[in-house]
Design a protein around this motif. Structure first.
Motif, PDB file in Angstrom:
ATOM      1  N   ILE A  73       0.912  -1.158   0.000  1.00  0.00           N
ATOM      2  CA  ILE A  73       0.000   0.000   0.000  1.00  0.00           C
ATOM      3  C   ILE A  73       0.947   1.201   0.000  1.00  0.00           C
ATOM      4  O   ILE A  73       1.910   1.247   0.770  1.00  0.00           O
ATOM      5  CB  ILE A  73      -0.944  -0.013   1.220  1.00  0.00           C
ATOM      6  CG1 ILE A  73      -1.863   1.214   1.255  1.00  0.00           C
ATOM      7  CG2 ILE A  73      -0.193  -0.127   2.530  1.00  0.00           C
ATOM      8  CD1 ILE A  73      -2.932   1.149   2.383  1.00  0.00           C
ATOM      9  N   SER A  74       0.707   2.170  -0.884  1.00  0.00           N
ATOM     10  CA  SER A  74       1.670   3.266  -1.069  1.00  0.00           C
ATOM     11  C   SER A  74       1.666   4.227   0.110  1.00  0.00           C
ATOM     12  O   SER A  74       0.699   4.312   0.876  1.00  0.00           O
ATOM     13  CB  SER A  74       1.341   4.023  -2.351  1.00  0.00           C
ATOM     14  OG  SER A  74       1.317   3.141  -3.443  1.00  0.00           O
ATOM     15  N   GLN A  75       2.756   4.985   0.225  1.00  0.00           N
ATOM     16  CA  GLN A  75       2.902   6.034   1.248  1.00  0.00           C
ATOM     17  C   GLN A  75       1.725   7.019   1.124  1.00  0.00           C
ATOM     18  O   GLN A  75       1.384   7.434   0.010  1.00  0.00           O
ATOM     19  CB  GLN A  75       4.225   6.753   0.980  1.00  0.00           C
ATOM     20  CG  GLN A  75       4.551   7.856   1.931  1.00  0.00           C
ATOM     21  CD  GLN A  75       5.746   8.683   1.443  1.00  0.00           C
ATOM     22  OE1 GLN A  75       6.060   8.688   0.254  1.00  0.00           O
ATOM     23  NE2 GLN A  75       6.392   9.362   2.349  1.00  0.00           N
ATOM     24  N   GLU A  96      -8.271   3.118 -12.458  1.00  0.00           N
ATOM     25  CA  GLU A  96      -7.068   2.908 -11.637  1.00  0.00           C
ATOM     26  C   GLU A  96      -6.452   1.572 -12.033  1.00  0.00           C
ATOM     27  O   GLU A  96      -7.158   0.570 -12.139  1.00  0.00           O
ATOM     28  CB  GLU A  96      -7.445   2.865 -10.147  1.00  0.00           C
ATOM     29  CG  GLU A  96      -6.241   2.597  -9.254  1.00  0.00           C
ATOM     30  CD  GLU A  96      -6.609   2.196  -7.825  1.00  0.00           C
ATOM     31  OE1 GLU A  96      -5.775   2.391  -6.946  1.00  0.00           O
ATOM     32  OE2 GLU A  96      -7.712   1.666  -7.607  1.00  0.00           O
ATOM     33  N   ILE A  97      -5.150   1.547 -12.229  1.00  0.00           N
ATOM     34  CA  ILE A  97      -4.453   0.298 -12.526  1.00  0.00           C
ATOM     35  C   ILE A  97      -3.600  -0.053 -11.309  1.00  0.00           C
ATOM     36  O   ILE A  97      -2.710   0.714 -10.928  1.00  0.00           O
ATOM     37  CB  ILE A  97      -3.547   0.432 -13.779  1.00  0.00           C
ATOM     38  CG1 ILE A  97      -4.339   0.987 -14.967  1.00  0.00           C
ATOM     39  CG2 ILE A  97      -2.913  -0.920 -14.118  1.00  0.00           C
ATOM     40  CD1 ILE A  97      -5.570   0.227 -15.353  1.00  0.00           C
ATOM     41  N   GLY A  98      -3.882  -1.216 -10.700  1.00  0.00           N
ATOM     42  CA  GLY A  98      -3.173  -1.630  -9.482  1.00  0.00           C
ATOM     43  C   GLY A  98      -4.018  -1.355  -8.253  1.00  0.00           C
ATOM     44  O   GLY A  98      -3.713  -0.469  -7.456  1.00  0.00           O
ATOM     45  N   SER A 123      -6.244 -12.560  -5.266  1.00  0.00           N
ATOM     46  CA  SER A 123      -6.486 -12.512  -3.812  1.00  0.00           C
ATOM     47  C   SER A 123      -6.523 -11.059  -3.308  1.00  0.00           C
ATOM     48  O   SER A 123      -7.309 -10.723  -2.417  1.00  0.00           O
ATOM     49  CB  SER A 123      -5.416 -13.307  -3.066  1.00  0.00           C
ATOM     50  OG  SER A 123      -4.144 -12.750  -3.325  1.00  0.00           O
ATOM     51  N   LEU A 124      -5.684 -10.196  -3.892  1.00  0.00           N
ATOM     52  CA  LEU A 124      -5.695  -8.783  -3.483  1.00  0.00           C
ATOM     53  C   LEU A 124      -6.998  -8.112  -3.922  1.00  0.00           C
ATOM     54  O   LEU A 124      -7.607  -7.355  -3.159  1.00  0.00           O
ATOM     55  CB  LEU A 124      -4.494  -8.032  -4.073  1.00  0.00           C
ATOM     56  CG  LEU A 124      -3.107  -8.455  -3.569  1.00  0.00           C
ATOM     57  CD1 LEU A 124      -2.014  -7.618  -4.240  1.00  0.00           C
ATOM     58  CD2 LEU A 124      -3.003  -8.327  -2.049  1.00  0.00           C
ATOM     59  N   ALA A 125      -7.422  -8.410  -5.143  1.00  0.00           N
ATOM     60  CA  ALA A 125      -8.662  -7.811  -5.647  1.00  0.00           C
ATOM     61  C   ALA A 125      -9.845  -8.226  -4.772  1.00  0.00           C
ATOM     62  O   ALA A 125     -10.722  -7.411  -4.444  1.00  0.00           O
ATOM     63  CB  ALA A 125      -8.897  -8.238  -7.093  1.00  0.00           C
ATOM     64  N   VAL A 144     -10.101  -8.430 -12.347  1.00  0.00           N
ATOM     65  CA  VAL A 144      -8.779  -9.067 -12.260  1.00  0.00           C
ATOM     66  C   VAL A 144      -8.261  -9.214 -13.680  1.00  0.00           C
ATOM     67  O   VAL A 144      -8.962  -9.744 -14.550  1.00  0.00           O
ATOM     68  CB  VAL A 144      -8.881 -10.457 -11.584  1.00  0.00           C
ATOM     69  CG1 VAL A 144      -7.518 -11.148 -11.579  1.00  0.00           C
ATOM     70  CG2 VAL A 144      -9.414 -10.316 -10.163  1.00  0.00           C
ATOM     71  N   GLY A 145      -7.047  -8.722 -13.940  1.00  0.00           N
ATOM     72  CA  GLY A 145      -6.500  -8.839 -15.293  1.00  0.00           C
ATOM     73  C   GLY A 145      -5.277  -7.975 -15.461  1.00  0.00           C
ATOM     74  O   GLY A 145      -4.719  -7.463 -14.491  1.00  0.00           O
ATOM     75  N   ASP A 146      -4.870  -7.829 -16.709  1.00  0.00           N
ATOM     76  CA  ASP A 146      -3.696  -7.021 -17.040  1.00  0.00           C
ATOM     77  C   ASP A 146      -4.125  -5.573 -17.293  1.00  0.00           C
ATOM     78  O   ASP A 146      -4.648  -5.246 -18.361  1.00  0.00           O
ATOM     79  CB  ASP A 146      -3.007  -7.604 -18.286  1.00  0.00           C
ATOM     80  CG  ASP A 146      -1.796  -6.776 -18.693  1.00  0.00           C
ATOM     81  OD1 ASP A 146      -1.477  -5.782 -18.008  1.00  0.00           O
ATOM     82  OD2 ASP A 146      -1.163  -7.126 -19.710  1.00  0.00           O
ATOM     83  N   LEU A 219       4.947  -2.586 -12.671  1.00  0.00           N
ATOM     84  CA  LEU A 219       3.733  -2.815 -13.447  1.00  0.00           C
ATOM     85  C   LEU A 219       4.042  -3.979 -14.386  1.00  0.00           C
ATOM     86  O   LEU A 219       4.873  -3.847 -15.297  1.00  0.00           O
ATOM     87  CB  LEU A 219       3.388  -1.557 -14.253  1.00  0.00           C
ATOM     88  CG  LEU A 219       2.140  -1.633 -15.115  1.00  0.00           C
ATOM     89  CD1 LEU A 219       0.867  -1.572 -14.260  1.00  0.00           C
ATOM     90  CD2 LEU A 219       2.114  -0.480 -16.137  1.00  0.00           C
ATOM     91  N   ILE A 220       3.388  -5.112 -14.142  1.00  0.00           N
ATOM     92  CA  ILE A 220       3.718  -6.323 -14.905  1.00  0.00           C
ATOM     93  C   ILE A 220       2.597  -6.601 -15.906  1.00  0.00           C
ATOM     94  O   ILE A 220       1.427  -6.715 -15.514  1.00  0.00           O
ATOM     95  CB  ILE A 220       3.906  -7.524 -13.950  1.00  0.00           C
ATOM     96  CG1 ILE A 220       5.115  -7.243 -13.053  1.00  0.00           C
ATOM     97  CG2 ILE A 220       4.088  -8.826 -14.724  1.00  0.00           C
ATOM     98  CD1 ILE A 220       5.284  -8.199 -11.913  1.00  0.00           C
ATOM     99  N   GLY A 221       2.952  -6.688 -17.188  1.00  0.00           N
ATOM    100  CA  GLY A 221       1.910  -6.948 -18.174  1.00  0.00           C
ATOM    101  C   GLY A 221       2.415  -6.710 -19.578  1.00  0.00           C
ATOM    102  O   GLY A 221       3.587  -6.374 -19.785  1.00  0.00           O
TER     103      GLY A 221
HETATM  104  N1  SAM Z   1      -3.104   1.518  -5.085  1.00  0.00           N
HETATM  105  C1  SAM Z   1      -2.724   0.482  -4.167  1.00  0.00           C
HETATM  106  C2  SAM Z   1      -3.184   0.705  -2.768  1.00  0.00           C
HETATM  107  O1  SAM Z   1      -3.745   1.772  -2.463  1.00  0.00           O
HETATM  108  O2  SAM Z   1      -3.009  -0.220  -1.969  1.00  0.00           O
HETATM  109  C3  SAM Z   1      -1.248   0.217  -4.188  1.00  0.00           C
HETATM  110  C4  SAM Z   1      -0.879  -0.587  -5.332  1.00  0.00           C
HETATM  111  S1  SAM Z   1       0.619  -1.448  -5.284  1.00  0.00           S
HETATM  112  C5  SAM Z   1       1.813  -0.197  -5.078  1.00  0.00           C
HETATM  113  C6  SAM Z   1       0.668  -1.855  -7.034  1.00  0.00           C
HETATM  114  C7  SAM Z   1      -0.336  -2.889  -7.447  1.00  0.00           C
HETATM  115  O3  SAM Z   1      -0.297  -2.985  -8.863  1.00  0.00           O
HETATM  116  C8  SAM Z   1      -0.053  -4.281  -6.903  1.00  0.00           C
HETATM  117  O4  SAM Z   1      -1.150  -4.757  -6.192  1.00  0.00           O
HETATM  118  C9  SAM Z   1       0.201  -5.107  -8.180  1.00  0.00           C
HETATM  119  O5  SAM Z   1      -0.249  -6.445  -8.089  1.00  0.00           O
HETATM  120  C10 SAM Z   1      -0.572  -4.322  -9.198  1.00  0.00           C
HETATM  121  N2  SAM Z   1      -0.185  -4.526 -10.598  1.00  0.00           N
HETATM  122  C11 SAM Z   1       1.054  -4.654 -11.147  1.00  0.00           C
HETATM  123  N3  SAM Z   1       0.969  -4.818 -12.472  1.00  0.00           N
HETATM  124  C12 SAM Z   1      -0.365  -4.785 -12.780  1.00  0.00           C
HETATM  125  C13 SAM Z   1      -1.111  -4.882 -13.991  1.00  0.00           C
HETATM  126  N4  SAM Z   1      -0.529  -5.048 -15.196  1.00  0.00           N
HETATM  127  N5  SAM Z   1      -2.441  -4.812 -13.934  1.00  0.00           N
HETATM  128  C14 SAM Z   1      -3.076  -4.646 -12.750  1.00  0.00           C
HETATM  129  N6  SAM Z   1      -2.435  -4.546 -11.570  1.00  0.00           N
HETATM  130  C15 SAM Z   1      -1.081  -4.609 -11.591  1.00  0.00           C
END
Ligand code: SAM
Length: 226
Positions: A73-75, A96-98, A123-125, A144-146, A219-221
């Motif tokens: 979870i970010s700062q 929002e991505i992530g 699991s996070l979603a 859940v996806g890319d 960011l993985i994808g």
């Molecule tokens: N916004 C979040 C929060 O408030 O907790 C923090 C996110 S964390 C720094 C980054 C997230 O991006 C991780 O949960 C990671 O799994 C996800 N992520 C990385 N690549 C992704 C992608 N291609 N698509 C979706 N989520 C992705």
């Protein structure tokens, strides 16, 4: 679940309301993010519910925290700064991505009309969905996806926020902005990035501005890291 205090080993009691107000004053306002609507939302959203129970006492500290699956979870300040850069007024459709813990999603849902959020780790979603539902935030779609591919079925977005570090700005995301829309994304290598804001002009031309240095998980994808 919504308790205001946490007793640790019977020794220390953390009052979450007080801790949250201090976080807003000392970490966000003191560093120059002062937009009134945004500050009210940060005072309200219970960040301690978005971290694992064992970490709740640290939820209002000045840094990122682990949320499982090697993600964070970010700062709080970075969440505030990135949100501020989106210039939300309340009428926007936001992507929002992530999703991660869902904390940033909750902030956006309080400041915009509707939020679409994509997380690659199921699991996070699912955990984020549970917490967001418990807060009765009804204007959120989670998938859940890319996320580097965006959410093409949802139409164009007024604002897009990427909360993981990318090697470059994914073209698919920029293409999903309305004219006048803003995309905020950390861009750089896997260990450090710079915050970038892309604005799509009414003529379709993209304008790029760069901000502070930061450090996000990758960011993985398809249009991110492999
Ligand atoms: N916004 C979040 C929060 O408030 O907790 C923090 C996110 S964390 C720094 C980054 C997230 O991006 C991780 O949960 C990671 O799994 C996800 N992520 C990385 N690549 C992704 C992608 N291609 N698509 C979706 N989520 C992705």
């Amino acid at each position: 679940m919504l308790s205001r205090n946490l007793s640790i080993s019977g020794l220390v009691t953390v009052n979450f309301d007080i801790a949250r107000r201090r976080m807003v004053q000392d970490q966000i306002i003191a560093r120059g993010v002062t937009t009134p609507r945004l500050i009210e939302v940060f005072k309200k959203v219970p960040r301690h519910l978005f971290v694992q129970e064992a970490m709740a006492a640290q939820a209002y500290c000045d840094g990122p925290l682990p949320i499982g699956e090697k993600q964070t979870i970010s700062q709080p300040y970075i969440v505030a700064l990135m949100t501020d850069l989106l210039d939300l007024t309340g009428s926007e459709h936001v992507l929002e991505i992530g999703t991660g813990s869902g904390y940033q999603t909750a902030i956006l849902a309080n400041l915009a009309r509707r939020v679409w959020t994509v997380e690659r780790i199921r699991s996070l979603a699912m955990q984020a969905r549970k917490v967001l539902d418990s807060l009765h935030l009804l204007n959120i779609n989670i998938k859940v996806g890319d996320g580097t591919l965006g959410w093409p079925d949802a139409g164009l977005f007024d604002a897009i926020l990427v909360t993981a570090g990318a090697p470059a700005v994914p073209e698919t995301l920029a293409a999903q902005l309305v004219p006048g829309g803003r995309l905020i994304i950390p861009v750089g290598d896997e260990s450090s990035q710079t915050l970038v804001r892309i604005t799509r002009g009414d003529d379709g031309i993209f304008q790029t501005e760069t901000g502070i240095g930061c450090r996000f998980v990758p960011l993985i994808g398809q249009q991110g890291w492999q």
